[in-house]
Design a protein around this motif. Structure first.
Motif, short mmCIF file in Angstrom:
data_model
loop_
_atom_site.label_atom_id
_atom_site.label_comp_id
_atom_site.label_asym_id
_atom_site.label_seq_id
_atom_site.Cartn_x
_atom_site.Cartn_y
_atom_site.Cartn_z
N LEU A 10 0.09 -10.74 -3.90
CA LEU A 10 0.95 -9.60 -3.58
C LEU A 10 0.40 -8.38 -4.32
O LEU A 10 0.13 -8.46 -5.53
CB LEU A 10 2.37 -9.91 -4.04
CG LEU A 10 3.54 -9.24 -3.34
CD1 LEU A 10 3.46 -9.42 -1.83
CD2 LEU A 10 4.86 -9.79 -3.86
N ILE A 11 0.18 -7.31 -3.58
CA ILE A 11 -0.34 -6.07 -4.18
C ILE A 11 0.62 -4.93 -3.81
O ILE A 11 1.01 -4.80 -2.63
CB ILE A 11 -1.75 -5.77 -3.62
CG1 ILE A 11 -2.71 -6.91 -3.99
CG2 ILE A 11 -2.26 -4.43 -4.14
CD1 ILE A 11 -3.83 -7.11 -3.00
N VAL A 12 1.00 -4.15 -4.78
CA VAL A 12 1.91 -3.02 -4.56
C VAL A 12 1.14 -1.72 -4.76
O VAL A 12 0.41 -1.57 -5.75
CB VAL A 12 3.10 -3.07 -5.54
CG1 VAL A 12 3.93 -1.80 -5.48
CG2 VAL A 12 3.97 -4.30 -5.26
N LEU A 13 1.28 -0.81 -3.79
CA LEU A 13 0.68 0.53 -3.92
C LEU A 13 1.80 1.55 -3.88
O LEU A 13 2.54 1.63 -2.89
CB LEU A 13 -0.31 0.78 -2.79
CG LEU A 13 -1.22 2.01 -2.99
CD1 LEU A 13 -2.38 1.64 -3.92
CD2 LEU A 13 -1.78 2.51 -1.66
N LEU A 35 -7.05 -7.92 4.84
CA LEU A 35 -5.82 -7.61 4.08
C LEU A 35 -4.64 -7.52 5.05
O LEU A 35 -4.82 -7.19 6.23
CB LEU A 35 -5.99 -6.29 3.32
CG LEU A 35 -7.05 -6.27 2.20
CD1 LEU A 35 -7.26 -4.84 1.69
CD2 LEU A 35 -6.62 -7.18 1.05
N TYR A 36 -3.45 -7.81 4.53
CA TYR A 36 -2.25 -7.77 5.38
C TYR A 36 -1.35 -6.65 4.88
O TYR A 36 -0.86 -6.71 3.75
CB TYR A 36 -1.52 -9.12 5.27
CG TYR A 36 -0.25 -9.22 6.09
CD1 TYR A 36 0.95 -8.69 5.61
CD2 TYR A 36 -0.23 -9.86 7.33
CE1 TYR A 36 2.12 -8.77 6.35
CE2 TYR A 36 0.94 -9.96 8.08
CZ TYR A 36 2.12 -9.41 7.58
OH TYR A 36 3.28 -9.50 8.32
N VAL A 91 6.19 -11.29 4.90
CA VAL A 91 5.40 -11.22 3.67
C VAL A 91 5.23 -12.61 3.07
O VAL A 91 4.12 -13.03 2.72
CB VAL A 91 6.06 -10.25 2.65
CG1 VAL A 91 5.46 -10.41 1.27
CG2 VAL A 91 5.94 -8.81 3.12
N GLU A 92 6.31 -13.34 2.98
CA GLU A 92 6.23 -14.70 2.40
C GLU A 92 5.32 -15.59 3.24
O GLU A 92 4.48 -16.31 2.71
CB GLU A 92 7.63 -15.30 2.26
CG GLU A 92 8.45 -14.62 1.16
CD GLU A 92 9.81 -15.24 0.93
OE1 GLU A 92 10.42 -14.97 -0.11
OE2 GLU A 92 10.27 -16.01 1.82
N TRP A 100 -3.84 -11.70 1.30
CA TRP A 100 -3.52 -10.68 0.29
C TRP A 100 -2.66 -9.64 0.98
O TRP A 100 -3.11 -8.97 1.91
CB TRP A 100 -4.78 -10.05 -0.26
CG TRP A 100 -5.57 -10.96 -1.15
CD1 TRP A 100 -5.42 -12.32 -1.27
CD2 TRP A 100 -6.63 -10.60 -2.04
NE1 TRP A 100 -6.31 -12.82 -2.17
CE2 TRP A 100 -7.07 -11.79 -2.67
CE3 TRP A 100 -7.23 -9.40 -2.35
CZ2 TRP A 100 -8.11 -11.80 -3.60
CZ3 TRP A 100 -8.28 -9.41 -3.29
CH2 TRP A 100 -8.69 -10.60 -3.90
N VAL A 101 -1.42 -9.53 0.53
CA VAL A 101 -0.44 -8.67 1.19
C VAL A 101 -0.23 -7.40 0.38
O VAL A 101 0.01 -7.45 -0.82
CB VAL A 101 0.91 -9.42 1.35
CG1 VAL A 101 1.97 -8.51 1.94
CG2 VAL A 101 0.71 -10.66 2.24
N ILE A 102 -0.33 -6.27 1.08
CA ILE A 102 -0.13 -4.98 0.40
C ILE A 102 1.23 -4.40 0.80
O ILE A 102 1.56 -4.32 1.99
CB ILE A 102 -1.24 -3.98 0.78
CG1 ILE A 102 -2.59 -4.51 0.32
CG2 ILE A 102 -0.95 -2.61 0.16
CD1 ILE A 102 -3.76 -3.59 0.63
N LEU A 103 2.01 -4.04 -0.23
CA LEU A 103 3.28 -3.34 0.00
C LEU A 103 3.08 -1.89 -0.40
O LEU A 103 2.78 -1.61 -1.57
CB LEU A 103 4.40 -3.96 -0.85
CG LEU A 103 4.62 -5.47 -0.81
CD1 LEU A 103 5.85 -5.82 -1.67
CD2 LEU A 103 4.79 -5.97 0.61
N GLU A 104 3.21 -0.96 0.55
CA GLU A 104 3.19 0.46 0.20
C GLU A 104 4.64 0.89 0.05
O GLU A 104 5.36 1.10 1.02
CB GLU A 104 2.51 1.30 1.28
CG GLU A 104 2.36 2.75 0.88
CD GLU A 104 2.30 3.71 2.06
OE1 GLU A 104 1.83 3.31 3.13
OE2 GLU A 104 2.75 4.86 1.88
N ILE A 105 5.11 0.97 -1.21
CA ILE A 105 6.53 1.19 -1.47
C ILE A 105 6.73 2.18 -2.61
O ILE A 105 5.82 2.43 -3.40
CB ILE A 105 7.23 -0.14 -1.81
CG1 ILE A 105 6.65 -0.79 -3.06
CG2 ILE A 105 7.16 -1.11 -0.63
CD1 ILE A 105 7.38 -2.08 -3.47
N GLU A 106 7.94 2.76 -2.66
CA GLU A 106 8.20 3.77 -3.71
C GLU A 106 8.59 3.07 -5.02
O GLU A 106 8.66 1.84 -5.11
CB GLU A 106 9.23 4.80 -3.26
CG GLU A 106 10.49 4.26 -2.66
CD GLU A 106 11.29 3.56 -3.71
OE1 GLU A 106 11.79 4.23 -4.63
OE2 GLU A 106 11.39 2.31 -3.62
#
Ligand SMILES: Nc1nc2c(ncn2[C@@H]2O[C@H](COP(=O)(O)OP(=O)(O)O)[C@@H](O)[C@H]2O)c(=O)[nH]1
Ligand SMILES: Nc1ncnc2c1ncn2[C@@H]1O[C@H](COP(=O)(O)OP(=O)(O)O)[C@@H](O)[C@H]1O
Length: 206
Positions: A10-13, A35-36, A91-92, A100-106
């Motif tokens: 899990l990757i957070v940007l 990448l997902y 995501v799960e 490898w899942v990327i979350l673009e979140i605040e």
């Protein structure tokens, strides 16, 4: 903790509105289509060119609240007058498939992920300056004056929280920022850390 996610990641940007997250991710996905990129749910109205189910799942407030009530969101937050959240199931499933899942979140959502998934890699994208951030927000031409003002106001608080993240990347030169994010995600085993990368930009060791 790791067994929960099998071989996936899990990757957070995170970064202030207008800093260039979407631009960087679009370029990163071109280089690394494996990448997902998680598709968020939002109550914000679509911008010109945004497609439901591709850029966001555009929902009414009632539909969004139903997802919250049913525990269907991995995290969610209110931002600049709209709700945003990460649908849990896709995501799960992706991570359990080894993606490898990327979350673009605040920021608020990133804090929730830090608490529930401490193994996630969290990257904060910084603008070269607040002036440049405003220039980019205005240059994008997609937000009303009110939206720009709310986003700039929130940006100060977000930038002040950058040190909460594992890595900080300044998006000044786009190519350089993209290369740095790529090296953070895919450190080449046979090269020494790039001395040009400030120590804070390297993944912090626990
Ligand atoms: N917590 C959370 N934030 C999200 C999610 N999806 C998008 N965001 C964030 O919401 C903020 C506003 O996004 P958007 O309205 O697309 O504006 P933009 O960032 O200026 O393009 C940005 O910081 C996004 O990273 C989500 O699923 N959860
Ligand atoms: N490194 C950069 N230098 C100059 N402009 C940039 C850079 N990165 C992004 N931009 C521009 O800034 C604006 C905001 O970028 P965007 O990706 O929409 O930001 P975010 O997704 O973080 O809100 C866009 O017009 C984009 O083309």
């Amino acid at each position: 903790m790791q067994e929960r996610w099998s071989s996936g990641r899990l990757i957070v940007l995170t970064g202030p509105s207008g800093v260039g997250k979407g631009t960087l991710l679009k370029a990163l996905m071109t280089r690394h289509p494996e990448l997902y990129l998680s598709i968020s749910a939002t109550t914000r109205a679509p911008r010109p060119g945004e497609v439901d189910g591709q850029h966001y799942l555009f929902l009414s407030r009632a539909e969004f609240q139903a997802l919250v009530d049913q525990g269907e969101l991995l995290e969610w937050a209110e931002f600049a007058g709209n709700c945003y959240g990460t649908p849990r199931r896709p995501v799960e499933a992706a991570v359990q498939e080894g993606k490898w899942v990327i979350l673009e979140i605040e920021l608020e959502g990133a804090r929730q992920i830090r608490d529930t998934f401490p193994e996630a890699l969290r990257i904060f994208v910084l603008p070269p300056s607040l002036h440049e951030l405003e220039h980019r927000l205005r240059g994008r031409g997609q937000d009303s004056e009110e939206a720009i003002a709310r986003r700039l106001e929130r940006a100060r608080a977000e930038i002040n929280a950058a040190d909460e993240f594992d890595v900080q990347v300044v998006n000044d030169d786009l190519g350089l920022a993209l290369d740095r994010i790529e090296r953070i995600l895919f450190p080449a085993a046979d090269t020494l850390p790039d001395p040009a990368i400030a120590l804070s930009e390297r993944v912090k060791t626990p």
